[in-house]
Design an enzyme around this catalytic site. Sequence first.
Site, PDB file in Angstrom:
ATOM      1  CD  GLN A 138      36.814  46.199  26.849  1.00 24.14           C
ATOM      2  OE1 GLN A 138      37.653  45.324  27.443  1.00 24.14           O
ATOM      3  NE2 GLN A 138      35.706  46.053  26.806  1.00 24.14           N
ATOM      4  N   GLY A 139      39.705  50.056  24.600  1.00 23.18           N
ATOM      5  CA  GLY A 139      39.993  51.316  25.164  1.00 23.18           C
ATOM      6  C   GLY A 139      39.033  51.962  26.306  1.00 23.18           C
ATOM      7  CE1 TYR A 140      34.980  49.798  26.002  1.00 24.52           C
ATOM      8  CE2 TYR A 140      34.064  48.934  28.108  1.00 24.52           C
ATOM      9  CZ  TYR A 140      34.041  49.112  26.772  1.00 24.52           C
ATOM     10  OH  TYR A 140      33.065  48.388  26.022  1.00 24.52           O
ATOM     11  CB  SER A 141      41.056  51.241  32.135  1.00 23.21           C
ATOM     12  OG  SER A 141      40.120  50.065  32.393  1.00 23.21           O
ATOM     13  CB  SER A 173      44.790  43.677  26.684  1.00 21.90           C
ATOM     14  OG  SER A 173      44.631  43.540  27.901  1.00 21.90           O
ATOM     15  CD  GLU A 256      35.790  42.581  29.415  1.00 19.48           C
ATOM     16  OE1 GLU A 256      35.256  43.524  29.567  1.00 19.48           O
ATOM     17  OE2 GLU A 256      37.092  42.377  29.899  1.00 19.48           O
ATOM     18  CD  GLU A 389      38.872  44.169  46.076  1.00 18.50           C
ATOM     19  OE1 GLU A 389      38.915  44.094  44.790  1.00 18.50           O
ATOM     20  OE2 GLU A 389      39.799  43.380  46.626  1.00 18.50           O
TER      21      GLU A 389
HETATM   22  C1  LIG Z   1      45.746  42.281  32.671  1.00 16.45           C
HETATM   23  C2  LIG Z   1      45.013  43.295  32.689  1.00 16.45           C
HETATM   24  C3  LIG Z   1      44.501  43.481  31.413  1.00 16.45           C
HETATM   25  C4  LIG Z   1      43.511  44.764  31.178  1.00 16.45           C
HETATM   26  N1  LIG Z   1      43.118  44.799  29.897  1.00 16.45           N
HETATM   27  C5  LIG Z   1      42.171  46.020  29.832  1.00 16.45           C
HETATM   28  C6  LIG Z   1      41.741  46.321  28.415  1.00 16.45           C
HETATM   29  O1  LIG Z   1      42.286  45.655  27.595  1.00 16.45           O
HETATM   30  N2  LIG Z   1      41.103  47.572  28.424  1.00 16.45           N
HETATM   31  C7  LIG Z   1      40.734  48.223  29.452  1.00 16.45           C
HETATM   32  O2  LIG Z   1      39.977  49.298  29.125  1.00 16.45           O
HETATM   33  N3  LIG Z   1      41.093  48.051  30.447  1.00 16.45           N
HETATM   34  C8  LIG Z   1      41.904  46.935  31.111  1.00 16.45           C
HETATM   35  N4  LIG Z   1      42.263  46.592  32.105  1.00 16.45           N
HETATM   36  C9  LIG Z   1      42.006  47.396  33.165  1.00 16.45           C
HETATM   37  C10 LIG Z   1      40.911  46.996  34.188  1.00 16.45           C
HETATM   38  O3  LIG Z   1      39.717  46.991  33.658  1.00 16.45           O
HETATM   39  C11 LIG Z   1      41.246  47.815  35.656  1.00 16.45           C
HETATM   40  O4  LIG Z   1      42.407  47.585  36.106  1.00 16.45           O
HETATM   41  C12 LIG Z   1      40.024  47.603  36.523  1.00 16.45           C
HETATM   42  O5  LIG Z   1      38.760  48.236  35.971  1.00 16.45           O
HETATM   43  C13 LIG Z   1      40.302  48.275  37.763  1.00 16.45           C
HETATM   44  O6  LIG Z   1      40.571  49.589  37.613  1.00 16.45           O
HETATM   45  P1  LIG Z   1      41.916  50.353  38.203  1.00 16.45           P
HETATM   46  O7  LIG Z   1      42.885  49.464  37.721  1.00 16.45           O
HETATM   47  O8  LIG Z   1      42.031  51.701  37.961  1.00 16.45           O
HETATM   48  O9  LIG Z   1      41.704  50.228  39.850  1.00 16.45           O
HETATM   49  P2  LIG Z   1      40.897  51.224  40.746  1.00 16.45           P
HETATM   50  O10 LIG Z   1      39.568  51.100  40.279  1.00 16.45           O
HETATM   51  O11 LIG Z   1      41.789  52.277  41.188  1.00 16.45           O
HETATM   52  O12 LIG Z   1      40.997  50.039  42.112  1.00 16.45           O
HETATM   53  C14 LIG Z   1      41.805  50.326  43.095  1.00 16.45           C
HETATM   54  C15 LIG Z   1      41.518  49.336  44.092  1.00 16.45           C
HETATM   55  O13 LIG Z   1      40.209  49.934  44.915  1.00 16.45           O
HETATM   56  C16 LIG Z   1      39.321  48.988  44.906  1.00 16.45           C
HETATM   57  N5  LIG Z   1      37.937  49.690  44.730  1.00 16.45           N
HETATM   58  C17 LIG Z   1      37.812  50.508  43.723  1.00 16.45           C
HETATM   59  N6  LIG Z   1      36.532  50.910  43.697  1.00 16.45           N
HETATM   60  C18 LIG Z   1      36.036  50.220  45.017  1.00 16.45           C
HETATM   61  C19 LIG Z   1      34.407  50.132  45.621  1.00 16.45           C
HETATM   62  N7  LIG Z   1      33.482  50.923  44.974  1.00 16.45           N
HETATM   63  N8  LIG Z   1      34.369  49.265  46.455  1.00 16.45           N
HETATM   64  C20 LIG Z   1      35.387  48.588  46.943  1.00 16.45           C
HETATM   65  N9  LIG Z   1      36.647  48.528  46.502  1.00 16.45           N
HETATM   66  C21 LIG Z   1      36.975  49.405  45.256  1.00 16.45           C
HETATM   67  C22 LIG Z   1      39.484  48.041  43.648  1.00 16.45           C
HETATM   68  O14 LIG Z   1      38.735  46.780  43.997  1.00 16.45           O
HETATM   69  C23 LIG Z   1      40.874  47.918  43.881  1.00 16.45           C
HETATM   70  O15 LIG Z   1      41.305  46.803  44.617  1.00 16.45           O
HETATM   71  C24 LIG Z   1      43.242  45.536  32.313  1.00 16.45           C
HETATM   72  C25 LIG Z   1      43.612  45.170  33.552  1.00 16.45           C
HETATM   73  C26 LIG Z   1      44.518  44.067  33.746  1.00 16.45           C
HETATM   74  C27 LIG Z   1      45.144  43.805  34.998  1.00 16.45           C
END
Ligand SMILES: Cc1cc2nc3c(=O)[nH]c(=O)nc-3n(C[C@H](O)[C@H](O)[C@H](O)COP(=O)(O)OP(=O)(O)OC[C@H]3O[C@@H](n4cnc5c(N)ncnc54)[C@H](O)[C@@H]3O)c2cc1C
Length: 404
Positions: A138-141, A173, A256, A389
């Site tokens: 899944q290519g979202y992030s 992932s 999901e 959060e």
């Molecule tokens: C093991 C693992 C597998 C994953 N697999 C995939 C995958 O297959 N495909 C994919 O697309 N993504 C995947 N992800 C990514 C995941 O979806 C993101 O890590 C997640 O959405 C958080 O985004 P970020 O890491 O950019 O953190 P950020 O969004 O930058 O957040 C950083 C911190 O800020 C806080 N924060 C952000 N916005 C707010 C708000 N509005 N209010 C309060 N706090 C806030 C967050 O809670 C966090 O603590 C995976 C992540 C992990 C850990």
Amino acid sequence: MTQGLTEPSGRGPAFLLVQEDADFRAGLREWLARELPLRAAGRGPAGRNALEFRRAWEDHICQAGLSGLGWPLAVGGHELSLKRQAIFHEECARAGTPLPVNMIGHGIVAPTLIAYGSEAQKSRFLPRILDNSEIWCQGYSEPGAGSDLAALAAKGERRGDVYVLNGQKIWTSFADISDFCLMLARTGSGPSPRAGISVLLVDMRLPGITVRPIRQITGEADYNEVFFDDVKVPAENLLGEENEGWRLAMAAANYERSTYFVPRVVRMQAEIEQLVALAAQKMRNGRPAIEDPAIRSAITDLGINIHALRLFADQILAAAERGETSGVDSSAIKLMWSENHQRLFDVAMDVLGSEAMLGPQELSGASEGRWARDFLWTRAETILAGTSEVHRNIIAERGLGLPK
Ligand SMILES: Cc1cc2nc3c(=O)[nH]c(=O)nc-3n(C[C@H](O)[C@H](O)[C@H](O)COP(=O)(O)OP(=O)(O)OC[C@H]3O[C@@H](n4cnc5c(N)ncnc54)[C@H](O)[C@@H]3O)c2cc1C
């Protein structure tokens, strides 16, 4: 999805066709008791967790006809009720089967394709998810778009009969072993950042795709950076309407976060039983750890939470059977599952004491290795599929009506 069986799908063991849930459970339990030891012969808990065994077991389950349990008969599924699907997950957890690898394919891509795919897309992709011959990611992030997913910048430019993709995804992932990617790309612009996003079904072997694994705290490298450099995706691989992808992405996110987490909740019941067994076996200050009041109290609290969570999961399943979307409940179950799951492994580390500090590698082969590995892995669970959060914000604002 409909209740019960209308016509047999023709795939899978006979117990899929029985009338009573109890007979279904008994038939499945017997099947697992025969098949799992045969396939897992000589493997301890760590060996059963290895990616290659997880894949082999998932292939076996699918090839035995035990996939597509909830899918409509028309697309090769079994149309089992959600209650029977929960029994399936319960029995798998009880038997100690490994977690699947193609969970994005089965749990997110398939329901999205069934709801929004064209007939050509369904007949191209669904059979290969059903038999597990194609793995999905899944290519979202992206580096600049995680919680704020609508900020994504990967571009898909329509040129004739292809979309030309450029940009980067991160934390994808299983991208390194995937055949296809459910990808979000910016194909247009509009009044809000949510407009102009499309969903593309991207063949991971297309020229211009580079996958770089990222090593995790567990030592494994399950997720990846993925780079797209002038990748030409056939326009027929657009899912739904161009620039209308946000709605589909949110529907996929709902799969999901809601019923997708039910198997994990069910698994926690088996895990707490294993934790009790571990605490009974490990010594602490000359007595079994289970006799330590702090450990007993922590396990009891967890047991209560896990039981409540299971009842909540049943409620979500019943609502889904009635065709209701889970809304804020899907945030609540994801939040409660991930935080309690972390706590469960925190307590396991207390039970193991200094032994736990050896970490998964040194302990691998021994059953303790699995606890140390999963303790580290569960740190990710409050981040993936929406951070705690973000889910708290959703519950506060949309569920409780609190001010922003
Ligand atoms: C093991 C693992 C597998 C994953 N697999 C995939 C995958 O297959 N495909 C994919 O697309 N993504 C995947 N992800 C990514 C995941 O979806 C993101 O890590 C997640 O959405 C958080 O985004 P970020 O890491 O950019 O953190 P950020 O969004 O930058 O957040 C950083 C911190 O800020 C806080 N924060 C952000 N916005 C707010 C708000 N509005 N209010 C309060 N706090 C806030 C967050 O809670 C966090 O603590 C995976 C992540 C992990 C850990």
